[in-house]
Design an enzyme around this catalytic site. Structure first.
Site, PDB file in Angstrom:
ATOM      1  N   GLY A 170      75.040  21.503   6.088  1.00 16.60           N
ATOM      2  CA  GLY A 170      73.802  21.829   6.795  1.00 16.60           C
ATOM      3  C   GLY A 170      72.559  21.525   5.980  1.00 16.60           C
ATOM      4  N   HIS A 171      71.403  21.665   6.633  1.00 21.71           N
ATOM      5  CA  HIS A 171      70.107  21.588   5.941  1.00 21.71           C
ATOM      6  C   HIS A 171      69.912  20.269   5.206  1.00 21.71           C
ATOM      7  CE1 HIS A 171      70.584  26.230   5.797  1.00 21.71           C
ATOM      8  NE2 HIS A 171      70.004  25.862   6.911  1.00 21.71           N
ATOM      9  N   HIS A 172      70.038  19.172   5.906  1.00 25.21           N
ATOM     10  CA  HIS A 172      69.860  17.856   5.287  1.00 25.21           C
ATOM     11  C   HIS A 172      68.418  17.715   4.796  1.00 25.21           C
ATOM     12  CE1 HIS A 172      73.312  16.127   7.968  1.00 25.21           C
ATOM     13  NE2 HIS A 172      73.535  17.380   7.607  1.00 25.21           N
ATOM     14  N   HIS A 198      73.692  21.160   2.287  1.00 28.30           N
ATOM     15  CA  HIS A 198      74.402  22.334   1.784  1.00 28.30           C
ATOM     16  C   HIS A 198      75.893  22.176   2.030  1.00 28.30           C
ATOM     17  CE1 HIS A 198      70.581  24.907   1.610  1.00 28.30           C
ATOM     18  NE2 HIS A 198      70.990  24.632   0.391  1.00 28.30           N
TER      19      HIS A 198
END
Lengths: 218, 573
Positions: free
Chosen positions: B501-503, B333
């Site tokens: 974020g949120h790989h 993200h």
């Protein structure tokens, strides 16, 4: 000098073995050994006394430097009021032991820069001169710094100043909740009500709470 | 050196591994779960401590022990990344996450087809590797429903069986029934956000969360303490797998949890099956579990690394990698933040759950017309704290002051003293397209404390299509800040090319074994007794937080294993 060196080396080894556990120890203490607040009074603002890691010259420089980053004013506590120096010193002897050399070299470069520019130590400068030194560091105009760079040393000191202002007093800063009083943070409140959350006013329903108050309650 | 036998070995007992552990052990399978981190309990989190959990990231992996390196491109030298926001304990990231629990849109499952249908093939960047998911929203809906009711999610329906519902997210995909729990209390920042975005014609709603608004299944409702994202919940109201599925798994008597267990190899035989795994114990002992079924459910980096490290003569490019796509198509993200501050009121961001308090979905996915914009997809825009939490450390290290105010000295003291309780952050959590060269491999230079090569990410989000999306979202977010009546509206510093974020991605699912690693059940195309759960299998990421989708897929995988695979082992597709 030798015993000082051995002491910091031991602190480094202990922290290497303990890893993140060093952090856990701090908060664990709060839960098992309640004592009267404020925390760590005995090491606050102790002038010439020895510290856990920093020597006297570096202590004086760090205390003056962090006070310029977050200067106190009447009714507005600053870094000195909050015991930021004590926070940083204890952190360097524990959780941040890996930054000991970063601080040692940063303080040496800061001292060198001030000596070359003003023939004085940082702590001996006027507030305006101190601010000029900090500005030079931010702008990369302090050639005494190699590693850490002047910007890296500034950024780290800024971050650690904020931690010392705003972390729970159990870590040795935020004395008498100085930082939390400055910004209006009520600390470790276990509950907020629907009415608290709807209010457009400052929170005043209860006293500021820290970890040691929590430990006493439970 | 110990060797144990089990029906199933699960590597990574986190947000998805814990679900699989419970569902499979309830079906009578003997399950061993290997977890690298420790096991906490709810009472451990009584000490609400922003330094320990937010700033020093006590619940995340220590990057000194477990580094992941990053480089912007294949010509640059990789450097260790700051701690990643995944978990390092039983329950994984669900212990310390913000518990935001979305269902993806119907269009999120078919980004490629939807884009071509609506805007033409040329709307997809030429080098973009996007594919559709091998399943539709409707096929996953029963498992979203199950996850919400089984774990406990609070929210308000916006689309009940096709009927748009006032107060919920009118852009959400149709759900068969309401949330199991009503929304959490709405706080002051949410009210101000709601008033502002309504003036702009948007449709605000309370963010759905896996946090109990009322007592549910023996756990209490939220205390609104504000020590939420990055913290463990001190009352057990956050529906983490630690307090929901792990006790359920243990109650069966069929589940054995091993903590401090670092899995370093998956074993396979010449018949092309996996036979178990080896792991280092907390005492550095070397141990083996022999199992009929191996399930990988750590964070994406360890999925890819383990499969690459487990190569054999039969699988020379790593396990489950006949396609050559293992490690590729990583997304995060991106996007940015805008800060707002008010002279005429307090906001008190530090109260209540901290992550994405109130949301608009109007500018997410394909919920708006992208014609002529130069990008596809969008962002979920929310009001939240300045960092993952909203205490004064997060505000002072995570929120730069507005332009013209230095970040030190008396002007800064005055700024933070006045605005700490009067600010909010607006977050445009922006979608990111997959590209084959956004990838994970093994770092040739950096090793972890076990001596294993560190996973290395090659990634730079700053492609023209991605920049255009981010810039558009930042401008819209600034408009929202002004509509909220803020005295000051300013942007965060420009993001570098490093991942947000949120790989997700790295072992994506697909309908074609030639361009994907697993099928819709997370089952390897190459090795039918090897399954993968978690965000690594997502082919696209949407602007939504991924956890509930990962969990719905885990329930679907468990269902397929129990009802089909167990009876007749073999490829499920």
């Amino acid at each position: 000098m030798k015993s000082k060196h051995n002491e910091s080396r031991r602190a480094f080894l202990v922290s290497t073995v303990a890893g993140a556990g060093a952090v856990a120890t701090g908060a664990g203490l709060a839960q098992t050994a309640p004592q009267a607040e404020p925390a760590a009074d005995h090491t606050h603002n102790n002038g010439g006394k020895l510290r856990a890691f920093l020597n006297q010259d570096d202590s004086a420089a760090i205390e003056a430097f962090t006070e310029r980053l977050m200067p106190g004013a009447p009714g507005e506590p600053g870094a000195r009021d909050a015991g930021v120096l004590n926070y940083i010193d204890l952190a360097l002897a524990g959780a941040y032991a890996e930054l000991q050399d970063f601080y040692r070299r940063g303080c040496a470069a800061l001292a060198d820069h001030c000596r070359k520019t003003y023939s004085k130590s940082f702590a001996q400068l006027t507030a305006a001169e101190q601010d000029a030194v900090i500005t030079a560091m931010i702008e990369g105009k302090a050639p005494s710094f190699t590693w850490p760079t002047s910007q890296a040393f500034f950024n780290t000191l800024r971050t650690h100043t904020m931690e010392g202002m705003f972390a729970d007093p159990v870590y040795g800063g935020n004395k008498d909740f100085a930082g939390w009083r400055l910004v209006g943070f009520p600390g470790a409140q276990p509950v907020f009500t629907e009415a608290d959350m709807a209010s457009r006013e400052a929170f005043t329903r209860g006293p500021i709470l820290g970890l040691q108050a929590q430990a006493r309650r439970s | 050196m110990a060797t144990e036998k089990a029906d199933v070995v699960i590597v990574g007992v986190g947000g998805t591994g814990g679900i699989l552990a419970a569902e499979l052990s309830k079906a009578g399978m003997k399950v061993i779960g290997l977890e690298r981190g420790p096991r906490h309990k709810t009472s451990d989190f009584a000490g609400q401590d922003e330094l320990r959990y937010f700033q020093r990231q006590d619940l995340r992996p220590n990057p000194k022990r477990q580094p992941v390196t990053w480089r912007p491109n294949a010509n640059a030298r990789a450097v260790p990344m700051a701690p990643l926001n995944y978990g390092n304990q039983v329950g994984g990231g669900t212990v310390h996450y913000g518990a935001v629990s979305w269902r993806f849109h119907e269009s999120d499952f078919r980004v490629r087809s939807q884009t071509i249908e609506r805007y033409g093939t040329s709307a997809i960047p030429e080098d973009c590797s996007v594919i559709d998911w091998p399943l539709s929203y409707a096929e996953l809906e029963p498992f979203y429903d199950r996850a919400e009711y089984d774990l406990g999610v609070s929210g308000k329906a916006g689309n009940l069986q096709g009927r748009k519902m006032e107060g919920g997210n009118i852009f959400e995909a149709p759900r068969q029934r309401e949330f199991p729990l009503p929304p959490l209390f709405v706080d002051n920042s949410a009210r101000i956000f709601e008033e502002g975005v309504k003036k702009l014609g948007y449709h605000p709603f309370p963010t759905p969360r896996a946090i109990l608004s009322e007592p549910y299944q023996g756990r209490p409702g939220c205390a609104y303490c504000g020590f939420c994202s990055t913290h463990g919940c001190h009352v057990g109201a956050k529906s983490s797998v630690l307090v929901t599925k792990i006790p359920e798994a243990e109650a069966t008597g069929n589940f054995k949890l091993v903590t401090g267990a670092m899995c370093y190899r998956i074993h396979s035989d010449n018949g092309g099956q996996v036979t178990g795994v080896s792991y280092y114990g907390p005492d550095n002992s070397d141990n083996t579990v022999e199992a009929e079924l191996v399930i990988l459910s750590p964070f994406i980096y360890d999925v890819v690394r383990l499969l690459l490290l487990s190569k054999t003569g039969k699988f020379p490019e790593g396990l489950a990698n006949s396609s050559g796509h293992l490690g590729r198509h990583v997304m995060t993200h991106i996007g940015g933040r805008v800060f707002v501050a008010f002279d005429d009121r307090y906001v008190n961001m530090f109260m209540g759950p901290t992550a994405q308090k109130h949301t608009i979905d109007d500018l997410n996915g394909d919920n708006f017309d992208h014609s002529g914009l130069g990008f596809i997809l969008g962002a979920q825009i929310s009001v939240q704290g300045p960092g993952f939490d909203a205490g004064p450390i997060a505000a002072s290290v995570g929120m730069p002051p507005p332009r013209g105010i230095p970040n030190w000295g008396a002007p800064y003291r005055e700024f933070i003293a006045k605005y700490f309780a009067r600010h909010a952050a607006l977050n445009a959590q922006t979608d990111n397209l997959p590209f084959a060269d956004q990838m994970i491999d093994l770092d040739p230079d950096v090793r972890d404390v076990w001596g294993l090569p560190a996973p290395r990410l090659t990634y730079d989000w700053r492609r023209p299509s991605e920049r255009a999306r981010v810039e558009y979202m930042l401008r819209k977010t600034e408009e929202i800040g002004r509509a909220m009546g803020a005295s000051h509206v300013w942007r965060a510093n420009e993001r570098p090319g490093s991942p947000g974020g949120h790989h997700q991605g790295g072992a994506r699912m697909g309908g074609d074994p030639k361009n994907s690693v697993v099928n819709r059940y997370g089952q390897s195309w190459d090795i039918h007794n090897l399954f993968i759960a978690g965000g690594s299998i997502h082919p696209t990421i949407s602007g939504f937080n991924p956890t509930l989708t990962m969990q719905a897929l885990a329930y679907m995988t468990a269902d397929a294993i129990v009802n089909r695979y167990k009876k007749r082992p073999g490829p499920l597709v």
